[in-house]
Design an enzyme around this catalytic site. Structure first.
Site, short mmCIF file in Angstrom:
data_model
loop_
_atom_site.label_atom_id
_atom_site.label_comp_id
_atom_site.label_asym_id
_atom_site.label_seq_id
_atom_site.Cartn_x
_atom_site.Cartn_y
_atom_site.Cartn_z
N ASN A 90 -9.69 -8.73 3.69
CA ASN A 90 -9.08 -7.53 3.11
C ASN A 90 -10.09 -6.37 3.07
O ASN A 90 -11.29 -6.59 2.86
CB ASN A 90 -8.52 -7.83 1.71
CG ASN A 90 -9.31 -8.86 0.95
OD1 ASN A 90 -9.98 -9.70 1.54
ND2 ASN A 90 -9.28 -8.79 -0.35
N THR A 93 -8.84 -0.24 -0.92
CA THR A 93 -9.42 1.04 -1.34
C THR A 93 -10.50 0.77 -2.38
O THR A 93 -10.32 -0.07 -3.28
CB THR A 93 -8.31 1.92 -1.95
OG1 THR A 93 -7.26 2.05 -0.98
CG2 THR A 93 -8.82 3.29 -2.31
N ALA A 224 -2.39 5.24 13.79
CA ALA A 224 -1.04 4.68 13.99
C ALA A 224 -0.35 4.52 12.64
O ALA A 224 0.80 4.93 12.47
CB ALA A 224 -1.13 3.33 14.71
N CYS A 277 -0.92 -1.43 3.24
CA CYS A 277 -1.75 -0.70 4.20
C CYS A 277 -1.53 0.80 4.32
O CYS A 277 -2.50 1.54 4.46
CB CYS A 277 -1.64 -1.35 5.56
SG CYS A 277 -2.37 -2.99 5.55
P1 NAD Z 1 -5.06 -10.63 2.70
O1 NAD Z 1 -5.58 -10.17 1.41
O2 NAD Z 1 -3.70 -11.26 2.78
O3 NAD Z 1 -6.07 -11.71 3.33
C1 NAD Z 1 -7.46 -11.54 3.37
C2 NAD Z 1 -8.11 -12.89 3.11
O4 NAD Z 1 -9.51 -12.78 3.34
C3 NAD Z 1 -7.97 -13.38 1.66
O5 NAD Z 1 -7.29 -14.64 1.66
C4 NAD Z 1 -9.41 -13.49 1.14
O6 NAD Z 1 -9.61 -14.61 0.30
C5 NAD Z 1 -10.17 -13.66 2.45
N1 NAD Z 1 -11.58 -13.30 2.36
C6 NAD Z 1 -12.13 -12.15 1.87
N2 NAD Z 1 -13.48 -12.18 2.02
C7 NAD Z 1 -13.78 -13.37 2.61
C8 NAD Z 1 -15.00 -13.97 3.03
N3 NAD Z 1 -16.17 -13.33 2.91
N4 NAD Z 1 -14.96 -15.21 3.57
C9 NAD Z 1 -13.77 -15.85 3.72
N5 NAD Z 1 -12.57 -15.32 3.34
C10 NAD Z 1 -12.59 -14.09 2.81
O7 NAD Z 1 -5.15 -9.40 3.69
P2 NAD Z 1 -4.22 -9.10 4.96
O8 NAD Z 1 -2.93 -8.47 4.53
O9 NAD Z 1 -4.20 -10.29 5.85
O10 NAD Z 1 -5.07 -7.93 5.65
C11 NAD Z 1 -6.30 -8.20 6.25
C12 NAD Z 1 -6.73 -6.96 7.03
O11 NAD Z 1 -5.78 -6.71 8.07
C13 NAD Z 1 -6.80 -5.68 6.21
O12 NAD Z 1 -7.85 -4.90 6.70
C14 NAD Z 1 -5.47 -5.00 6.52
O13 NAD Z 1 -5.58 -3.59 6.40
C15 NAD Z 1 -5.24 -5.38 7.95
N6 NAD Z 1 -3.84 -5.43 8.38
C16 NAD Z 1 -2.89 -5.96 7.55
C17 NAD Z 1 -1.56 -6.07 8.00
C18 NAD Z 1 -0.49 -6.67 7.13
O14 NAD Z 1 0.66 -6.67 7.55
N7 NAD Z 1 -0.78 -7.19 5.95
C19 NAD Z 1 -1.23 -5.65 9.29
C20 NAD Z 1 -2.23 -5.12 10.10
C21 NAD Z 1 -3.54 -5.03 9.63
C1 UGA Z 2 2.92 -1.40 8.80
C2 UGA Z 2 2.98 -1.02 10.29
O1 UGA Z 2 4.36 -0.91 10.67
C3 UGA Z 2 2.29 -2.06 11.15
O2 UGA Z 2 2.28 -1.64 12.52
C4 UGA Z 2 0.85 -2.22 10.66
O3 UGA Z 2 0.20 -3.23 11.41
C5 UGA Z 2 0.85 -2.61 9.20
O4 UGA Z 2 1.56 -1.59 8.44
C6 UGA Z 2 -0.52 -2.69 8.60
O5 UGA Z 2 -1.47 -2.16 9.11
O6 UGA Z 2 -0.54 -3.31 7.55
P1 UGA Z 2 4.23 -3.07 7.22
O7 UGA Z 2 3.59 -2.28 6.14
O8 UGA Z 2 4.13 -4.54 7.18
O9 UGA Z 2 3.64 -2.62 8.65
O10 UGA Z 2 5.79 -2.71 7.29
P2 UGA Z 2 6.60 -1.44 7.82
O11 UGA Z 2 7.79 -1.94 8.53
O12 UGA Z 2 5.75 -0.48 8.53
O13 UGA Z 2 7.11 -0.78 6.46
C7 UGA Z 2 6.21 -0.14 5.58
C8 UGA Z 2 7.01 0.53 4.48
O14 UGA Z 2 7.75 1.64 4.98
C9 UGA Z 2 8.05 -0.38 3.81
O15 UGA Z 2 8.06 -0.14 2.43
C10 UGA Z 2 9.34 0.04 4.46
O16 UGA Z 2 10.47 -0.25 3.69
C11 UGA Z 2 9.11 1.53 4.60
N1 UGA Z 2 9.96 2.17 5.64
C12 UGA Z 2 9.85 1.78 6.93
C13 UGA Z 2 10.82 3.19 5.28
O17 UGA Z 2 10.91 3.56 4.10
N2 UGA Z 2 11.57 3.79 6.25
C14 UGA Z 2 11.50 3.43 7.56
O18 UGA Z 2 12.22 4.03 8.39
C15 UGA Z 2 10.60 2.40 7.91
#
Ligand code: NAD
Ligand code: UGA
Length: 479
Positions: A90, A93, A224, A277
């Site tokens: 993770n 912020t 993006a 995110c």
């Molecule tokens: P998350 O909080 O679900 O998972 C992160 C995991 O990392 C946690 O389980 C935590 O325990 C582990 N962790 C932290 N420090 C560690 C360490 N030093 N050693 C081992 N484990 C450790 O987070 P996430 O939603 O999977 O997001 C991860 C990253 O990917 C973030 O930077 C996020 O912005 C990005 N991202 C998230 C999404 C999404 O849909 N959630 C999509 C695209 C990108």
């Molecule tokens: C978003 C991006 O779509 C992914 O490409 C990216 O990898 C990810 O963030 C990330 O970096 O975490 P996610 O947040 O999982 O994915 O879901 P989205 O489908 O993007 O929706 C985000 C929020 O926008 C939700 O609350 C959704 O309900 C809202 N949304 C989406 C709207 O209010 N209107 C829309 O038309 C689309």
């Protein structure tokens, strides 16, 4: 590097778990191990109840777990064995210190990098999977090189940001629009990019594997997300104008979306975007712009968040204003608590802000979500913003409502009909498909009158609801 045979991913979260499961599924000859410090999360990945709800994920995990996909808390051992180490921790912020409230907190990333450096006895490709500020690879490179006791060990850092969305992660991973790989423009950098590309080439067509320099790849990910969120804030800002003028935001969005230059996706007006995110990544972008002196650019992107806050606030005002300016003591059903459908994730869900706004006006809330459990909802409503990502809160963090207050004003139901019974209004917070199929005649009969519907996702059939007798308010729609 020869073809990679062992991959380790640090971080078994929403990204690490599904992405590694997909690599394991598509690359049976590669051993993939996902490690995490969080023991209960790893236990859940090894169980029949995965730690995250994601359609299709369990089938993928089941097909490879125990064969070439493993989940472990032994981070040091598996990192030491790997040719490629993905870092998917993770990057929330920052809560305190320089850049608090905007900059990305890279403490988890740095901790992972220090551990990688200390256990590595062979050269490795280190992949930034987490979303990070532009230039992170440079800083991480220093941490790796200066903390590794073996001078012969080389680390090649790549940026490979993840674009999956929750709720559609398996679809997105199976058929990605693109896979982006950024690397150094040196011989070893190009070799590392080729090695990682060879993993994705098992199932992603070559033309969708994009190569870039490190900084472009890092910045593309932040941009993006910022542009996706900006589209939502744009259409949400127009929803307010629609309400003031009699235009219908869905008709406007449809008209815009048929322009092939604009396209139809991400134009659904809503109560606001949520998720872990969008807000954090835009804040991060704002901070980076401010740090390099681009105040006007920072302000531009910050306005995307301001409109999102405005939209949530406007929704609460719409509810209270239309219910004769008081919701005091009135039961209001909240349908949906997750930040979007098909996930149980509640991080930054707009439902939290809307519930807080209504509780502040002394409403009684009855909440139903098909995937979010009661303890999660109570935790979310009684914890300060961002605590979900910060187990150790700095002193002075504001708690909006005490647990006692939440216990007094909120109940959680496992049945949408029970949640609505006796309520004065229902508010749709998440666009779950099952809400469209509810028996609204039955719901209307069970509610106090006049019975209000506030559709924060514009998913219900408003004309039909009006014919039943509901007073319906929807975002950007004429009354
Ligand atoms: P998350 O909080 O679900 O998972 C992160 C995991 O990392 C946690 O389980 C935590 O325990 C582990 N962790 C932290 N420090 C560690 C360490 N030093 N050693 C081992 N484990 C450790 O987070 P996430 O939603 O999977 O997001 C991860 C990253 O990917 C973030 O930077 C996020 O912005 C990005 N991202 C998230 C999404 C999404 O849909 N959630 C999509 C695209 C990108
Ligand atoms: C978003 C991006 O779509 C992914 O490409 C990216 O990898 C990810 O963030 C990330 O970096 O975490 P996610 O947040 O999982 O994915 O879901 P989205 O489908 O993007 O929706 C985000 C929020 O926008 C939700 O609350 C959704 O309900 C809202 N949304 C989406 C709207 O209010 N209107 C829309 O038309 C689309």
């Amino acid at each position: 590097m020869a073809k990679p045979t062992r991959i380790c991913c640090i971080g078994a979260g929403y990204v690490g778990g599904p992405t590694m499961a997909m690599i394991a599924l598509k690359c049976p000859e590669i051993i993939v191990t996902v490690v995490d410090l969080n023991e209960s999360r790893i236990n859940a990945w090894n169980s029949e109840t995965l730690p995250i709800y994601e359609p299709g994920l369990f089938e993928v995990v089941k097909a490879c777990r125990g064969k070439n996909l493993f989940f472990s808390t032994d981070c040091r051992y598996h990192v030491a064995q790997a040719d490629i180490v993905f870092v998917s921790v993770n990057t929330p912020t920052k809560m305190s210190g320089v850049g608090a409230g905007k900059a990305a907190d890279l403490a988890y990333w740095e901790g992972a990098a220090r551990m990688i450096a200390s256990v590595s006895t062979s050269s490795k490709i280190i992949v930034e999977k987490s979303t990070v500020p532009v230039k992170t690879a440079e800083a991480i490179g220093k941490v790796l090189r200066r903390n590794c006791p073996h001078p012969d060990v080389q680390f090649e850092i790549l940026s490979n940001p993840e674009f999956l969305a929750e709720g559609t992660a398996i679809q997105d991973l199976t058929n990605p629009d693109r896979v982006l790989i950024g690397g150094k423009e040196t011989e070893s950098g190009r070799a590392a990019v080729a090695a990682l590309a060879s993993v994705y080439a098992h199932w992603v067509p070559a033309e969708r594997i994009l190569c870039a320099n490190l900084w472009s790849a890092e910045l593309s990910k932040l941009t993006a997300n910022a542009m996706l969120a900006q589209r939502i804030s744009s259409v949400n800002s127009i929803s307010a104008l629609c309400e003031a003028t009699g235009a219908d935001v869905q008709q406007v969005a449809h008209a815009l979306g048929t322009d092939s230059r604009i396209g139809p996706k991400f134009l659904n007006a809503s109560v606001g975007f949520g998720g872990s995110c969008f807000q954090k990544d835009i804040l991060n972008l704002v901070y980076i712009c401010e740090s390099v002196g681009l105040k006007r650019v920072a302000d531009y992107w910050h306005s995307v968040i301001q409109i999102n806050d405005y939209q949530k606030h406007r929704f609460v005002e719409m509810v209270i204003g239309s219910m004769f300016n008081t919701v005091s003591g009135k039961k209001i059903a909240i349908l949906g608590f997750a930040f979007k459908k098909d996930t149980g994730d509640t991080r930054e869900t707009p439902a939290i802000d809307v519930c807080h706004g209504l509780i502040a006006d002394d409403a009684r809330l009855s909440i139903y979500d098909p995937q979010v459990q009661q303890d999660q909802i109570f935790r979310d409503l009684s914890m300060p913003k961002f605590q979900w990502d910060h187990p150790m809160l700095p002193n002075g963090a504001q708690v909006p409502f005490s647990s006692r207050e939440i216990d007094r004003t909120v109940s959680v139901s496992s049945d949408p009909y029970k949640a609505c019974a006796g309520s004065h209004a229902l508010c749709v917070m998440t666009e779950w498909d099952e809400f469209k199929a509810l028996d609204f005649d039955r719901i209307f009969a069970s509610m106090s009158k006049p019975a209000f519907v506030f559709d924060g996702r514009n998913i219900l059939d408003h004309e039909r609801l009006r014919s039943i007798g509901f007073i319906v308010y929807a975002l950007g729609k004429p009354l």
